[in-house]
Design a protein around this motif. Structure first.
Motif, short mmCIF file in Angstrom:
data_model
loop_
_atom_site.label_atom_id
_atom_site.label_comp_id
_atom_site.label_asym_id
_atom_site.label_seq_id
_atom_site.Cartn_x
_atom_site.Cartn_y
_atom_site.Cartn_z
N THR A 14 0.81 -1.23 0.00
CA THR A 14 0.00 0.00 0.00
C THR A 14 0.84 1.28 0.00
O THR A 14 0.29 2.37 -0.03
CB THR A 14 -0.90 0.04 1.25
OG1 THR A 14 -0.07 -0.17 2.40
CG2 THR A 14 -1.99 -1.00 1.19
N SER A 15 2.17 1.14 0.06
CA SER A 15 2.99 2.34 0.20
C SER A 15 4.35 2.09 -0.44
O SER A 15 4.76 0.95 -0.64
CB SER A 15 3.15 2.65 1.70
OG SER A 15 4.17 3.61 1.92
N ARG A 36 -2.01 -3.03 6.77
CA ARG A 36 -2.97 -2.68 7.83
C ARG A 36 -3.97 -1.62 7.42
O ARG A 36 -5.16 -1.71 7.71
CB ARG A 36 -2.22 -2.13 9.07
CG ARG A 36 -1.48 -3.12 9.88
CD ARG A 36 -0.55 -2.39 10.82
NE ARG A 36 0.24 -1.40 10.08
CZ ARG A 36 1.11 -0.57 10.60
NH1 ARG A 36 1.28 -0.54 11.90
NH2 ARG A 36 1.80 0.26 9.85
N ASN A 84 7.66 -7.95 1.53
CA ASN A 84 8.15 -6.58 1.35
C ASN A 84 7.91 -5.69 2.57
O ASN A 84 8.69 -4.79 2.85
CB ASN A 84 7.45 -5.98 0.11
CG ASN A 84 7.59 -4.48 0.03
OD1 ASN A 84 8.63 -3.95 -0.33
ND2 ASN A 84 6.52 -3.76 0.39
N TYR A 152 16.35 -3.02 13.04
CA TYR A 152 16.10 -3.13 11.60
C TYR A 152 17.26 -3.85 10.91
O TYR A 152 17.05 -4.81 10.16
CB TYR A 152 15.91 -1.73 11.00
CG TYR A 152 15.69 -1.70 9.50
CD1 TYR A 152 14.42 -1.86 8.96
CD2 TYR A 152 16.76 -1.51 8.62
CE1 TYR A 152 14.20 -1.83 7.59
CE2 TYR A 152 16.56 -1.49 7.24
CZ TYR A 152 15.28 -1.64 6.74
OH TYR A 152 15.08 -1.61 5.37
N VAL A 185 15.81 4.50 -1.01
CA VAL A 185 14.70 4.80 -1.93
C VAL A 185 13.81 5.85 -1.28
O VAL A 185 13.60 5.84 -0.06
CB VAL A 185 13.88 3.51 -2.20
CG1 VAL A 185 12.78 3.78 -3.22
CG2 VAL A 185 14.77 2.37 -2.66
N THR A 187 10.78 6.95 -0.05
CA THR A 187 9.47 6.40 0.38
C THR A 187 9.14 6.99 1.76
O THR A 187 10.01 7.58 2.40
CB THR A 187 9.52 4.86 0.53
OG1 THR A 187 10.32 4.55 1.67
CG2 THR A 187 10.07 4.16 -0.68
N1 LIG Z 1 13.05 2.89 1.47
C1 LIG Z 1 14.32 2.48 1.44
O1 LIG Z 1 15.27 3.27 1.32
C2 LIG Z 1 14.63 1.01 1.56
C3 LIG Z 1 15.97 0.63 1.40
C4 LIG Z 1 16.29 -0.72 1.50
C5 LIG Z 1 15.28 -1.66 1.73
N2 LIG Z 1 13.99 -1.24 1.89
C6 LIG Z 1 12.97 -2.25 2.12
O2 LIG Z 1 11.95 -2.12 1.14
C7 LIG Z 1 10.70 -2.57 1.68
C8 LIG Z 1 9.63 -1.53 1.48
O3 LIG Z 1 10.01 -0.34 2.16
P1 LIG Z 1 9.35 1.08 1.84
O4 LIG Z 1 10.42 2.07 1.98
O5 LIG Z 1 8.56 0.99 0.60
O6 LIG Z 1 8.39 1.22 3.13
P2 LIG Z 1 7.05 2.08 3.37
O7 LIG Z 1 6.77 3.02 2.27
O8 LIG Z 1 7.15 2.58 4.77
O9 LIG Z 1 5.91 0.92 3.31
C9 LIG Z 1 5.86 -0.08 4.26
C10 LIG Z 1 4.70 -1.01 3.92
O10 LIG Z 1 4.66 -2.03 4.95
C11 LIG Z 1 3.33 -2.10 5.51
N3 LIG Z 1 3.41 -2.41 6.93
C12 LIG Z 1 4.08 -1.74 7.90
N4 LIG Z 1 3.81 -2.27 9.11
C13 LIG Z 1 2.96 -3.31 8.88
C14 LIG Z 1 2.31 -4.23 9.73
N5 LIG Z 1 2.43 -4.17 11.07
N6 LIG Z 1 1.49 -5.15 9.18
C15 LIG Z 1 1.30 -5.19 7.83
N7 LIG Z 1 1.90 -4.35 6.98
C16 LIG Z 1 2.71 -3.41 7.50
C17 LIG Z 1 2.77 -0.69 5.29
O11 LIG Z 1 1.34 -0.72 5.23
P3 LIG Z 1 0.40 -0.34 6.49
O12 LIG Z 1 1.02 0.82 7.18
O13 LIG Z 1 -0.92 -0.09 5.88
O14 LIG Z 1 0.35 -1.57 7.33
C18 LIG Z 1 3.35 -0.32 3.94
O15 LIG Z 1 2.53 -0.81 2.90
C19 LIG Z 1 10.99 -2.90 3.15
O16 LIG Z 1 11.27 -4.28 3.28
C20 LIG Z 1 12.25 -2.10 3.44
O17 LIG Z 1 13.01 -2.67 4.49
C21 LIG Z 1 13.64 0.07 1.81
#
Ligand SMILES: NC(=O)c1ccc[n+]([C@@H]2O[C@H](COP(=O)([O-])OP(=O)(O)OC[C@H]3O[C@@H](n4cnc5c(N)ncnc54)[C@H](OP(=O)(O)O)[C@@H]3O)[C@@H](O)[C@H]2O)c1
Length: 244
Positions: A14-15, A36, A84, A152, A185, A187
């Motif tokens: 969703t994000s 969620r 994810n 993390y 990234v 986000t």
């Molecule tokens: N952004 C970066 O720079 C980066 C770098 C390396 C790796 N990553 C990895 O990439 C992936 C995506 O990250 P992102 O940056 O796209 O994160 P994000 O925009 O914060 O999105 C996180 C997602 O996880 C869901 N989520 C969080 N808590 C949850 C829970 N308790 N139950 C179910 N769903 C849950 C959220 O939906 P709800 O809030 O609706 O639950 C949301 O859809 C992650 O594995 C992260 O570790 C990100």
């Protein structure tokens, strides 16, 4: 893997990166999104006819079994599971506002849910004569730590060895276990910090390229440099990421 007519489960769709993955896959596949926030899930469902949503809080281990049962009741065959969803809590252990109970929640979302859903969805992934895939979304922080996100980093390191070990266990099945290691990234997770971030759209595109090619360890963008640096001069890699 040809990403057409596949049944794809994605947590955190969703994000950020997950949302972009959903957008890029939805036209030609059936997508099952787990997260969620009910408003964002509703919006996705309204916008895309091929998207089905299953609300679940992955910080609660009690949610895993009912979730997997609901998914498999509707979709007995799953081709791809993308683990994810993740959270990153930044306060230091020494901060007065450090919330002790958040430790377990972070471990559950980032790691326990990955193991549990991989296990619980094996019947659906295996019930498929063709290839199926578990793709775990990982980070450079799985092999070089930063100061402000100890839990993390540890969960991402755990996913790395979990993915490798599980791929050994599944090597005589039709299920492959892959990881995508992604750089910083832009986000909601990284809002207000870091520079030179890539877009979520670009990250999703690269992740899906690696998925199609079934790369067991897919290093994206600057992760390639970080891995070389960490082999040649680990002290420099540590210094660079410590305060990132
Ligand atoms: N952004 C970066 O720079 C980066 C770098 C390396 C790796 N990553 C990895 O990439 C992936 C995506 O990250 P992102 O940056 O796209 O994160 P994000 O925009 O914060 O999105 C996180 C997602 O996880 C869901 N989520 C969080 N808590 C949850 C829970 N308790 N139950 C179910 N769903 C849950 C959220 O939906 P709800 O809030 O609706 O639950 C949301 O859809 C992650 O594995 C992260 O570790 C990100």
């Amino acid at each position: 893997m040809n990403l057409v007519n596949k049944v794809i489960v994605i947590t955190g769709g969703t994000s950020g990166i997950g949302r972009q993955i959903v957008e890029q896959l939805q036209a030609q596949n059936t997508i099952i999104v787990v997260a969620r926030n009910s408003d964002r899930l509703e919006q996705l469902k309204k916008r895309y006819k091929n998207v089905t949503c299953f609300p679940a809080d992955l910080s609660d281990p009690g949610s895993y079994q009912p979730l997997s049962e609901r998914i498999q009741a509707e979709f007995p065959r799953v081709d791809v599971l993308i683990n994810n969803a993740a959270i990153q809590n930044e306060p230091f252990f020494t901060d007065p506002d450090f919330e002790y109970e958040k430790i377990t929640r972070e471990i559950n979302v980032n790691f326990t849910a990955v193991c549990a859903l991989s296990y619980l969805l094996i019947p659906a992934l295996n019930g498929n004569e063709a290839q199926s895939i578990i793709l775990n979304i990982n980070s450079g922080l799985s092999f070089v730590a930063k100061k402000s996100a100890s839990v993390y980093c540890a969960t991402k390191a755990a996913i790395n060895l979990f993915s490798q070990s599980l791929s050994y266990q599944l090597e005589h099945t039709n299920i492959k276990v892959l990881q995508a290691f992604i750089p910083l990234v832009d986000t909601p997770m990284t809002q207000g910090r870091g520079e030179n971030k890539i877009s979520a759209e670009c990250a999703a595109k690269s992740i899906l390229k690696g998925l199609k090619q079934q790369k067991p360890q897919h290093d994206i963008g600057k992760i390639k440099v970080l891995r070389i640096l960490n082999t040649l001069t680990p002290s420099l890699a540590k210094r660079l990421l410590k305060g990132s």
